[in-house]
Design a protein around this motif. Structure first.
Motif, PDB file in Angstrom:
ATOM      1  N   SER A 228       0.821  -1.213   0.000  1.00 40.41           N
ATOM      2  CA  SER A 228       0.000   0.000   0.000  1.00 40.41           C
ATOM      3  C   SER A 228       0.853   1.261   0.000  1.00 40.41           C
ATOM      4  CB  SER A 228      -0.930   0.011   1.217  1.00 40.41           C
ATOM      5  OG  SER A 228      -0.187   0.199   2.407  1.00 40.41           O
ATOM      6  N   LEU A 229       2.123   1.165   0.369  1.00 40.02           N
ATOM      7  CA  LEU A 229       2.993   2.347   0.407  1.00 40.02           C
ATOM      8  C   LEU A 229       3.365   2.841  -0.986  1.00 40.02           C
ATOM      9  CD1 LEU A 229       5.433   1.564   3.368  1.00 40.02           C
ATOM     10  CD2 LEU A 229       3.225   2.697   3.416  1.00 40.02           C
ATOM     11  N   ARG A 230       3.036   2.077  -2.031  1.00 39.73           N
ATOM     12  CA  ARG A 230       3.291   2.564  -3.391  1.00 39.73           C
ATOM     13  C   ARG A 230       2.509   3.847  -3.656  1.00 39.73           C
ATOM     14  NH1 ARG A 230       5.856  -1.548  -6.203  1.00 39.73           N
ATOM     15  NH2 ARG A 230       5.594  -3.616  -5.296  1.00 39.73           N
ATOM     16  N   THR A 231       1.341   3.961  -3.050  1.00 41.04           N
ATOM     17  CA  THR A 231       0.557   5.182  -3.196  1.00 41.04           C
ATOM     18  C   THR A 231       1.200   6.284  -2.363  1.00 41.04           C
ATOM     19  OG1 THR A 231      -1.476   3.909  -3.478  1.00 41.04           O
ATOM     20  CG2 THR A 231      -1.719   6.221  -2.866  1.00 41.04           C
ATOM     21  N   GLY A 232       1.558   7.374  -3.011  1.00 41.03           N
ATOM     22  CA  GLY A 232       2.162   8.491  -2.290  1.00 41.03           C
ATOM     23  C   GLY A 232       3.563   8.232  -1.795  1.00 41.03           C
ATOM     24  N   LEU A 233       4.296   7.311  -2.432  1.00 37.73           N
ATOM     25  CA  LEU A 233       5.658   7.003  -1.994  1.00 37.73           C
ATOM     26  C   LEU A 233       6.513   8.263  -2.005  1.00 37.73           C
ATOM     27  CD1 LEU A 233       7.613   4.645  -1.270  1.00 37.73           C
ATOM     28  CD2 LEU A 233       8.189   4.543  -3.703  1.00 37.73           C
ATOM     29  N   ALA A 234       7.195   8.519  -0.904  1.00 34.97           N
ATOM     30  CA  ALA A 234       7.990   9.747  -0.770  1.00 34.97           C
ATOM     31  C   ALA A 234       9.191   9.477   0.118  1.00 34.97           C
ATOM     32  CB  ALA A 234       7.141  10.872  -0.189  1.00 34.97           C
ATOM     33  N   ALA A 235      10.071  10.470   0.192  1.00 32.74           N
ATOM     34  CA  ALA A 235      11.311  10.309   0.956  1.00 32.74           C
ATOM     35  C   ALA A 235      11.042  10.019   2.420  1.00 32.74           C
ATOM     36  CB  ALA A 235      12.169  11.569   0.816  1.00 32.74           C
ATOM     37  N   GLY A 236       9.923  10.488   2.947  1.00 31.29           N
ATOM     38  CA  GLY A 236       9.606  10.229   4.345  1.00 31.29           C
ATOM     39  C   GLY A 236       9.390   8.766   4.665  1.00 31.29           C
ATOM     40  N   ASP A 237       9.158   7.939   3.646  1.00 33.81           N
ATOM     41  CA  ASP A 237       8.963   6.509   3.865  1.00 33.81           C
ATOM     42  C   ASP A 237      10.275   5.749   3.993  1.00 33.81           C
ATOM     43  OD1 ASP A 237       6.136   6.703   3.601  1.00 33.81           O
ATOM     44  OD2 ASP A 237       6.350   6.761   1.420  1.00 33.81           O
ATOM     45  N   GLU A 238      11.394   6.407   3.684  1.00 34.53           N
ATOM     46  CA  GLU A 238      12.662   5.683   3.626  1.00 34.53           C
ATOM     47  C   GLU A 238      13.058   5.028   4.942  1.00 34.53           C
ATOM     48  OE1 GLU A 238      17.380   6.309   2.424  1.00 34.53           O
ATOM     49  OE2 GLU A 238      15.952   7.969   2.200  1.00 34.53           O
ATOM     50  N   PRO A 239      12.997   5.702   6.105  1.00 28.03           N
ATOM     51  CA  PRO A 239      13.425   5.018   7.345  1.00 28.03           C
ATOM     52  C   PRO A 239      12.631   3.735   7.613  1.00 28.03           C
ATOM     53  CG  PRO A 239      13.264   7.381   7.695  1.00 28.03           C
ATOM     54  CD  PRO A 239      12.680   7.117   6.352  1.00 28.03           C
ATOM     55  N   PHE A 240      11.317   3.777   7.383  1.00 26.30           N
ATOM     56  CA  PHE A 240      10.500   2.581   7.614  1.00 26.30           C
ATOM     57  C   PHE A 240      10.894   1.475   6.642  1.00 26.30           C
ATOM     58  CE2 PHE A 240       6.737   0.022   6.624  1.00 26.30           C
ATOM     59  CZ  PHE A 240       6.413  -0.449   7.891  1.00 26.30           C
ATOM     60  N   LEU A 241      11.101   1.824   5.373  1.00 19.91           N
ATOM     61  CA  LEU A 241      11.470   0.816   4.378  1.00 19.91           C
ATOM     62  C   LEU A 241      12.865   0.254   4.626  1.00 19.91           C
ATOM     63  CD1 LEU A 241      10.026   2.548   1.179  1.00 19.91           C
ATOM     64  CD2 LEU A 241       9.103   0.542   2.349  1.00 19.91           C
ATOM     65  N   GLU A 242      13.762   1.077   5.116  1.00 19.35           N
ATOM     66  CA  GLU A 242      15.097   0.581   5.459  1.00 19.35           C
ATOM     67  C   GLU A 242      15.009  -0.480   6.550  1.00 19.35           C
ATOM     68  OE1 GLU A 242      18.349   0.734   4.846  1.00 19.35           O
ATOM     69  OE2 GLU A 242      18.282   1.997   3.063  1.00 19.35           O
ATOM     70  N   GLN A 243      14.138  -0.275   7.534  1.00 17.77           N
ATOM     71  CA  GLN A 243      13.955  -1.291   8.573  1.00 17.77           C
ATOM     72  C   GLN A 243      13.379  -2.571   7.980  1.00 17.77           C
ATOM     73  OE1 GLN A 243      11.541   0.366  11.682  1.00 17.77           O
ATOM     74  NE2 GLN A 243      13.113   1.794  12.383  1.00 17.77           N
ATOM     75  N   ALA A 244      12.493  -2.422   6.998  1.00 15.27           N
ATOM     76  CA  ALA A 244      11.876  -3.599   6.376  1.00 15.27           C
ATOM     77  C   ALA A 244      12.887  -4.421   5.586  1.00 15.27           C
ATOM     78  CB  ALA A 244      10.729  -3.174   5.468  1.00 15.27           C
ATOM     79  N   LEU A 245      14.042  -3.844   5.244  1.00 16.11           N
ATOM     80  CA  LEU A 245      15.077  -4.616   4.549  1.00 16.11           C
ATOM     81  C   LEU A 245      15.641  -5.738   5.414  1.00 16.11           C
ATOM     82  CD1 LEU A 245      17.118  -1.799   2.752  1.00 16.11           C
ATOM     83  CD2 LEU A 245      15.539  -3.431   1.703  1.00 16.11           C
ATOM     84  N   SER A 246      15.431  -5.646   6.723  1.00 12.14           N
ATOM     85  CA  SER A 246      15.899  -6.700   7.636  1.00 12.14           C
ATOM     86  C   SER A 246      14.778  -7.632   8.056  1.00 12.14           C
ATOM     87  CB  SER A 246      16.530  -6.053   8.886  1.00 12.14           C
ATOM     88  OG  SER A 246      17.590  -5.198   8.528  1.00 12.14           O
ATOM     89  N   ASP A 247      13.672  -7.592   7.343  1.00  7.06           N
ATOM     90  CA  ASP A 247      12.516  -8.412   7.708  1.00  7.06           C
ATOM     91  C   ASP A 247      12.830  -9.898   7.570  1.00  7.06           C
ATOM     92  OD1 ASP A 247       9.367  -7.842   8.125  1.00  7.06           O
ATOM     93  OD2 ASP A 247       9.626  -9.701   6.986  1.00  7.06           O
TER      94      ASP A 247
END
Length: 530
Positions: A228-247
């Motif tokens: 769902s984060l594809r909608t309105g994807l912006a630089a503010g999402d980066e910290p959350f997505l970086e954490q998801a790289l260790s999922d």
């Protein structure tokens, strides 16, 4: 029950072997048996106690949208009742296929904000049940009453599954407590719908809501929520997505890496740029500049964390597989600086050493699509009249179609028109599907001209049935008058296929009739209500 079972036994054995217990000597046994069964049936029904009445359903919700004009409502009934068929011999005949016009009619009605006539809702839901491509437009047109009906008929339950949250009313923007409660206690479909709706109007709030429960969600749910984060994807999402790289889930890690690579300024994009830049450089030692490629020798843990899949699919080499993923994820802004300050067009025109051109250009194609970079898309598409239909960079029709999707509508249509003018219709079907409806004037004329050339060549029209079907739905209805000259049966050449001219005349007749029908449909929708 015993008496009824005796009657059934007598009927099965036959009255000759087991005469009925009632009836006089003058009555035939079969008639007596049927009379006895009728009496027993009335007795059984009269002896049943009435069941408790079921609760009446709530009244259907009101639909505040304006009603359809009468002529448009009649047209809708005709479209829904059409049963497509073929003429003798498998030919389609010259009559329009009304069901194929239904999606366009629904789109036009939704654009004008009309409500569906109540009497048409059952047929509309039946049509959407049989054709999944109709469902979004059909359910939008049917409105809230479609969900009301779907709760009363198992055959229409798909409407509840397709509706956000299974038709549940989502809390409004100001209802913070209702949002929190639904997110904490709602069903999965309701939570997905809530997150999607919140992401559309307040991206940061949606991300914070997801982050609050992320650690406790199931892996398959995390993947759906992350999408769902594809909608309105912006630089503010980066910290959350970086954490998801260790999922813990590989699919979650891959999706997070894909989203980060779509943010050219992200740290992941920077890391990918460094890795890809090591693999691709300009070699000036020969007679002219050449792009030299050195695929990565291994897939290290850092690459895997950033979304690179280590194991290639069957038949694919490991190193080329890793290289493609690095180049695809690297920001396209990397390459002009890395390759001598050249523009995308100049970079694509450079020769690539050692047979790496197809792999490198295909990865750049995917990067241009992911990053929505129109300049790189133009460079990879090349000019439409290039001798090779594939252009300098695209490796397949699918890649070209995706690259066209990054261009504005008018530029896209002009490119496809030029392609058809140079290469004909044999490879154009998938490209035409990327163009806005109705087709622009130049694109429509190029399609008609190519069909006319094919007719003059004496071949049968069946090879172009897909393009002809697209033309029926996508040509501007105003073009109908220009096609009248194609309705006559042409003189057949000696080398022409027998009867081909008649088949072509029939196909063009169907095209013209369909275009005029589409014009009438739009006029009916624009008729002022009484």
């Amino acid at each position: 029950m015993t008496a009824w079972e005796d009657l059934v036994t007598t009927a099965l054995l036959g009255t000759d072997r087991r005469p009925p217990t009632t009836g006089g000597p003058r009555r035939e046994a079969p008639a007596a048996l049927l009379d006895e069964a009728a009496v027993a049936t009335v007795r059984r029904r009269a002896g049943l106690r009435p069941a408790r009445a079921a609760r009446r359903p709530e009244p259907a919700p009101a639909d505040p949208r304006p009603a359809l004009p009468a002529s448009a409502a009649h047209r809708l009934a005709m479209l829904l009742s059409d049963r497509p068929g073929t003429a003798p011999g498998g030919r389609r005949g010259s009559s329009p296929d009304l069901m194929e016009l239904l999606p366009q009619w629904l789109a036009a009605a939704n654009a004008r904000g009309f409500a569906a006539p109540p009497q048409s809702l059952p047929a509309l839901l039946d049509a959407a049940r049989g054709r999944t491509d109709l469902r979004p437009a059909a359910l939008a047109f049917a409105g809230p009453r479609a969900l009301w009906l779907a709760r009363l008929n198992q055959d229409w339950r798909f409407a509840l599954r397709a509706a956000p949250g299974g038709g549940t009313t989502l809390p409004g923007p100001e209802d913070a407590e209702g949002t929190r409660q639904l997110w904490q206690e709602g069903l999965f479909a309701e939570r997905v719908a809530l997150l999607a709706a919140l992401r559309a109007r307040a991206p940061e709030a949606a991300r914070e809501l997801l982050a609050g429960t992320w650690a406790t969600e199931r892996a398959e749910d995390r993947l759906m929520f992350l999408d769902s984060l594809r909608t309105g994807l912006a630089a503010g999402d980066e910290p959350f997505l970086e954490q998801a790289l260790s999922d813990r889930s590989r699919n979650v890690r891959t999706t997070a890496a894909e989203l980060l690579s779509a943010l050219p300024g992200s740290a992941l994009a920077g890391r990918m740029a460094v890795r890809a830049g090591v693999c691709v450089a300009v070699d000036r030692t020969g007679d002219g500049p050449v792009v030299a490629v050195e695929a990565p020798p291994e897939c290290d843990p850092g690459m895997e964390r950033d979304g690179v899949v280590a194991k290639p699919p069957a038949g694919r080499g490991e190193r080329s597989w890793w290289l493609a993923q690095l180049v695809e994820a690297a920001p396209l802004t990397t390459w002009p600086a890395r390759l001598g300050g050249r523009t995308p067009g100049e970079i694509v025109a450079l020769p690539v050493a050692d047979g790496w051109q197809g792999e490198l250009h295909a990865a750049w194609c995917r990067a241009a699509v992911r990053q929505r970079d129109a300049e790189w898309a133009r460079a990879l598409l090349g000019v439409p009249a290039a001798p090779e239909a594939g252009g300098p960079g695209a490796v397949s029709l699918a890649e070209r179609a995706k690259l066209l999707g990054t261009l504005e509508g008018a530029e896209r249509a002009d490119w496809v028109a030029g392609f058809i003018g140079a290469h004909g219709l044999s490879e154009a079907f998938q490209l035409l599907g990327m163009c806005a409806v109705p087709w622009s004037g130049p694109l429509g004329r190029s399609v008609v001209d190519a069909l006319n050339i094919a007719r003059d060549a004496g071949s049968y029209p069946w090879s172009f049935s897909g393009v002809m079907g697209l033309a029926e739905r996508c040509l501007d209805p105003a073009e109908a008058g220009r096609l009248d000259a194609l309705l006559a049966v042409p003189d057949e050449r000696e080398d022409a296929s027998p009867g081909a001219g008649g088949y072509w005349a029939e196909a063009f007749q169907r095209l013209v009739t369909t275009l005029r029908l589409r014009a009438a449909m739009l006029a009916e929708l624009d008729t002022p209500a009484p």
